[in-house]
Design an enzyme around this catalytic site. Sequence first.
Site, PDB file in Angstrom:
ATOM      1  N   GLU A  11       8.239-130.261  42.232  1.00  0.00           N
ATOM      2  CA  GLU A  11       7.338-129.356  41.505  1.00  0.00           C
ATOM      3  C   GLU A  11       8.154-128.244  40.830  1.00  0.00           C
ATOM      4  O   GLU A  11       7.926-127.911  39.668  1.00  0.00           O
ATOM      5  CB  GLU A  11       6.312-128.772  42.482  1.00  0.00           C
ATOM      6  CG  GLU A  11       5.092-128.189  41.819  1.00  0.00           C
ATOM      7  CD  GLU A  11       4.072-127.682  42.835  1.00  0.00           C
ATOM      8  OE1 GLU A  11       4.278-127.863  44.061  1.00  0.00           O
ATOM      9  OE2 GLU A  11       3.064-127.091  42.409  1.00  0.00           O
TER      10      GLU A  11
HETATM   11  N1  LIG Z   1      -8.096-119.104  35.025  1.00  0.00           N
HETATM   12  C1  LIG Z   1      -7.503-119.259  36.203  1.00  0.00           C
HETATM   13  C2  LIG Z   1      -7.225-120.563  36.675  1.00  0.00           C
HETATM   14  C3  LIG Z   1      -6.602-120.691  37.914  1.00  0.00           C
HETATM   15  N2  LIG Z   1      -6.289-119.589  38.632  1.00  0.00           N
HETATM   16  C4  LIG Z   1      -5.584-119.719  39.925  1.00  0.00           C
HETATM   17  O1  LIG Z   1      -4.350-120.392  39.724  1.00  0.00           O
HETATM   18  C5  LIG Z   1      -4.005-121.095  40.903  1.00  0.00           C
HETATM   19  C6  LIG Z   1      -3.713-122.524  40.512  1.00  0.00           C
HETATM   20  O2  LIG Z   1      -3.257-123.184  41.614  1.00  0.00           O
HETATM   21  P1  LIG Z   1      -3.231-124.774  41.724  1.00  0.00           P
HETATM   22  O3  LIG Z   1      -4.622-125.314  41.816  1.00  0.00           O
HETATM   23  O4  LIG Z   1      -2.378-125.301  40.644  1.00  0.00           O
HETATM   24  O5  LIG Z   1      -2.572-124.935  43.152  1.00  0.00           O
HETATM   25  P2  LIG Z   1      -1.169-125.534  43.667  1.00  0.00           P
HETATM   26  O6  LIG Z   1      -1.476-126.908  44.158  1.00  0.00           O
HETATM   27  O7  LIG Z   1      -0.223-125.531  42.504  1.00  0.00           O
HETATM   28  O8  LIG Z   1      -0.718-124.623  44.761  1.00  0.00           O
HETATM   29  C7  LIG Z   1      -5.187-120.954  41.864  1.00  0.00           C
HETATM   30  O9  LIG Z   1      -4.920-119.911  42.765  1.00  0.00           O
HETATM   31  C8  LIG Z   1      -6.328-120.547  40.953  1.00  0.00           C
HETATM   32  O10 LIG Z   1      -7.280-119.755  41.619  1.00  0.00           O
HETATM   33  C9  LIG Z   1      -6.541-118.313  38.138  1.00  0.00           C
HETATM   34  O11 LIG Z   1      -6.209-117.318  38.780  1.00  0.00           O
HETATM   35  N3  LIG Z   1      -7.165-118.173  36.927  1.00  0.00           N
HETATM   36 CA   LIG Z   2      -0.157-125.841  40.317  1.00  0.00          CA
END
Ligand SMILES: Nc1ccn([C@@H]2O[C@H](COP(=O)(O)OP(=O)(O)O)[C@@H](O)[C@H]2O)c(=O)n1
Ligand SMILES: [Ca+2]
Length: 494
Positions: free
Chosen positions: A163
């Site tokens: 990643e």
């Molecule tokens: N418009 C957005 C979209 C996502 N997010 C956040 O961005 C992060 C994205 O994480 P992800 O789903 O890619 O998780 P990982 O699998 O990468 O850890 C999450 O904490 C969402 O809440 C945000 O703060 N604002």
């Molecule tokens: Ca991610």
Amino acid sequence: MEQEGPLFILGVFFVLGIVALTVVAVLQNKPLPENLKYGIVLDAGSSHTSVYIYRWPAEKENDTGVVQQVEECKVEGNGISSYHEKPVEAGLSLQACMNKARDIIPVSKHKETPVYLGATAGMRLLRLTNSRVADEVLASVENTLRSSPFDFQGARIITGQEEGAYGWITINYLLGNFIHSSPWFNIMPNSKEGTSGALDLGGASTQITFVSDENIESQDNSLRFRLYGKSYNVYTHSFLCYGKDQALRLQLANTMTGQNITLLDPCFNSGYMRNVSTADLYSSPCVSGLRILTAPQTIQIQGTGNYQLCKNKVQTIFNVSHCSYSRCSFNGIFQPGLQGEFGAFSAFYFVMDFLKLTKEKVSLDSVKDTVERHCSKPWAEVKRESGRIKEKYLSEYCFSGVYILSLLDLYGFNSSSWEDITFLGKIHGSDAGWTLGYMLNLTNMIPAELPPSPPLSHGGYVGLMVFFSVFLLFILLTCWLTFRKPKCLQKGII
Ligand SMILES: Nc1ccn([C@@H]2O[C@H](COP(=O)(O)OP(=O)(O)O)[C@@H](O)[C@H]2O)c(=O)n1
Ligand SMILES: [Ca+2]
């Protein structure tokens, strides 16, 4: 005059010869009609899944910066790991976006378009809790993708190291940082040597990746790449449980007591309230070790909105007391000194963008001031100012801002190196994230060595041909007008 006749005929033949030569050269070297290729990558994150569609011209696939993102389709609902109680539905959730991909990509290209699904930290955590269920979720998404008209290439949980590495490859590919090793690009004005480090903040994990000329003391954090004829010694680390959603859980679990139903929390705006089920809080392996058996079933968080107290609370989730290497970031993880510029994307960008801190370089002190001011705003005011944003995101910007500042501080960013960070959403229309790098690698689009290429582009070649033809014509005309006798031919001027 008699002598000028043969010279004139010779001149006409000469001109015709040059015109014919130019026409043949242009026709022979005409670029073939563009043959476009497509690729699909699904980013199955902990909080949500996005389907990315990429496109590139087939004959240029080994160049850098030619792959473009044509679409990002956000899958309805939460990430695939949230389907742990009904794995079959994980696959169904992808259907709408896969139908959209079917409409965007020409039918003639469907069979040859590869589809990859990479799941990140949400699925890593589910695998730790229950590996059988994690396999069922993967089998479900695989089923949906197999039944699509595209060339399904696999659905898997990628490692934190991958990643980090693919995020680094993506941003440097899009920024054009790999092409400097080519002598043809070294002469370009504004070209800047070196690569950019990558900072990715997700919901369940966070990655830091950058080129280092120091010795990388821990093998797990060391990557060696050879790309476009240049070698890179890269440091990477992925902190599982330190994405912002899991970090918030850690922070809450650290302040839980056995009795209190109400939890005063300085990381939420004053006036904000949220009920949290303790069963849900402790369901994550990140916090299961912190469980207090006597905790009530539900607790109510009440925000008090205090930047300094929030900072103190957030700091309790990092362990900085032990390090068996020459230096560490936190939790005993080796990290060499920071080097070069950094691109910070995903939630680093979303949070900073909400706080209006991404447009121009803002000093670290101003960023702290902005976060502090945001934390001290009453919840009613926050809602009034930005009512359109989902309440879940809106309520957590104070915590997220403080968390980002604490994390970057532990990585070693100070007032001066803060200037090296750029918060990036998209680069030339493509999202910064690991998906593009993943596809470039799996489709062998990044060669280890510089591909042999003609020194001139098609346009440059045709331009030079025309220039020299006109130049020769000019010489001939000058010669003819000056001497008007066959002398110049006899003297061997032409
Ligand atoms: N418009 C957005 C979209 C996502 N997010 C956040 O961005 C992060 C994205 O994480 P992800 O789903 O890619 O998780 P990982 O699998 O990468 O850890 C999450 O904490 C969402 O809440 C945000 O703060 N604002
Ligand atoms: Ca991610």
